[in-house]
Structures are given as structure tokens and as C-alpha cells.
Design a protein around this motif. Sequence first.
Motif, PDB file in Angstrom:
ATOM      1  N   LEU A  60      16.901  20.466 -39.760  1.00 44.16           N
ATOM      2  CA  LEU A  60      16.510  19.194 -39.186  1.00 44.16           C
ATOM      3  C   LEU A  60      16.648  19.192 -37.671  1.00 44.16           C
ATOM      4  CD1 LEU A  60      18.177  16.890 -41.863  1.00 44.16           C
ATOM      5  CD2 LEU A  60      15.816  17.707 -41.760  1.00 44.16           C
ATOM      6  N   GLU A  61      16.170  20.240 -37.032  1.00 47.29           N
ATOM      7  CA  GLU A  61      16.307  20.368 -35.587  1.00 47.29           C
ATOM      8  C   GLU A  61      15.342  19.477 -34.822  1.00 47.29           C
ATOM      9  OE1 GLU A  61      15.766  24.513 -34.986  1.00 47.29           O
ATOM     10  OE2 GLU A  61      17.790  25.004 -35.635  1.00 47.29           O
ATOM     11  N   MET A  62      14.147  19.304 -35.324  1.00 50.94           N
ATOM     12  CA  MET A  62      13.124  18.547 -34.602  1.00 50.94           C
ATOM     13  C   MET A  62      12.687  17.308 -35.377  1.00 50.94           C
ATOM     14  SD  MET A  62      12.929  20.333 -31.893  1.00 50.94           S
ATOM     15  CE  MET A  62      11.518  19.658 -31.078  1.00 50.94           C
ATOM     16  N   VAL A  77      16.462   5.299 -38.623  1.00 46.85           N
ATOM     17  CA  VAL A  77      17.132   6.476 -38.089  1.00 46.85           C
ATOM     18  C   VAL A  77      16.319   7.005 -36.928  1.00 46.85           C
ATOM     19  CG1 VAL A  77      17.876   8.833 -38.613  1.00 46.85           C
ATOM     20  CG2 VAL A  77      18.057   7.041 -40.348  1.00 46.85           C
ATOM     21  N   SER A  78      16.974   7.247 -35.807  1.00 44.62           N
ATOM     22  CA  SER A  78      16.257   7.748 -34.632  1.00 44.62           C
ATOM     23  C   SER A  78      16.174   9.255 -34.660  1.00 44.62           C
ATOM     24  CB  SER A  78      16.964   7.290 -33.360  1.00 44.62           C
ATOM     25  OG  SER A  78      18.260   7.829 -33.314  1.00 44.62           O
ATOM     26  N   GLU A  79      15.187   9.758 -33.954  1.00 43.93           N
ATOM     27  CA  GLU A  79      15.018  11.207 -33.824  1.00 43.93           C
ATOM     28  C   GLU A  79      16.140  11.784 -32.968  1.00 43.93           C
ATOM     29  OE1 GLU A  79      12.561  13.258 -35.052  1.00 43.93           O
ATOM     30  OE2 GLU A  79      11.867  11.544 -36.208  1.00 43.93           O
ATOM     31  N   PRO A  80      16.518  13.051 -33.213  1.00 43.59           N
ATOM     32  CA  PRO A  80      17.565  13.671 -32.386  1.00 43.59           C
ATOM     33  C   PRO A  80      17.107  13.821 -30.951  1.00 43.59           C
ATOM     34  CG  PRO A  80      16.671  15.240 -33.992  1.00 43.59           C
ATOM     35  CD  PRO A  80      16.009  13.918 -34.246  1.00 43.59           C
ATOM     36  N   ASP A  81      18.041  13.777 -30.030  1.00 48.91           N
ATOM     37  CA  ASP A  81      17.717  13.935 -28.595  1.00 48.91           C
ATOM     38  C   ASP A  81      17.438  15.371 -28.259  1.00 48.91           C
ATOM     39  OD1 ASP A  81      18.002  11.255 -28.098  1.00 48.91           O
ATOM     40  OD2 ASP A  81      20.131  11.444 -27.653  1.00 48.91           O
TER      41      ASP A  81
END
Length: 81
Positions: A60-62, A77-81
Motif C-alpha cells: 500500500l505504498e501509493m 481515509v486519506s492517501e499517504p503523503d
Amino acid sequence: MKKCSTKGQDRSMVGAYIYDIQQKIHGLNNIGFQHTPRSANNLTHILATETLRRREEIYLEMGVPKYAEDQTRYDGVSEPD
């Protein structure tokens, strides 16, 4: 949950995992386990069941795979920075 907290050997299909958990918590005085209902954890449930069904490995990196995007928006849920 109960199996992780007990002292005896577990002979079920998840017994090896329970044993590992029991070994890691041995000697810890202040540890507890808490159940999270599936209704509060829909995204994780979708990721786990679909990944197993599709026989995929995901990272789940991107963000999340396409099949989980709707649930991500629903959960906020927000996307990762």
C-alpha cells in the motif's frame, strides 16, 4: 482474542500464530487485546478478502487497489503523503 490471552497450547489451524503472539507477550505486564468489529474496519476486510481471493501480494505504498477505492472514499481515509 481469547486464544492470545490464554497460556495453553493451541492446536487449531492458527496455532503457530497464537504461539508466536504468546511468546512475544511473555513477561509483559501491561498488554491487552481488543476486538475491532468488521463494521469499523471495512477497508482492511476488503483488502484481506480480495487479496486472498485474487491470490495477489499488494503493498500500500501509493494508495489502495482499484477494488478498495470506493471504501477508502467512504471511510474518509486519506492517501499517504
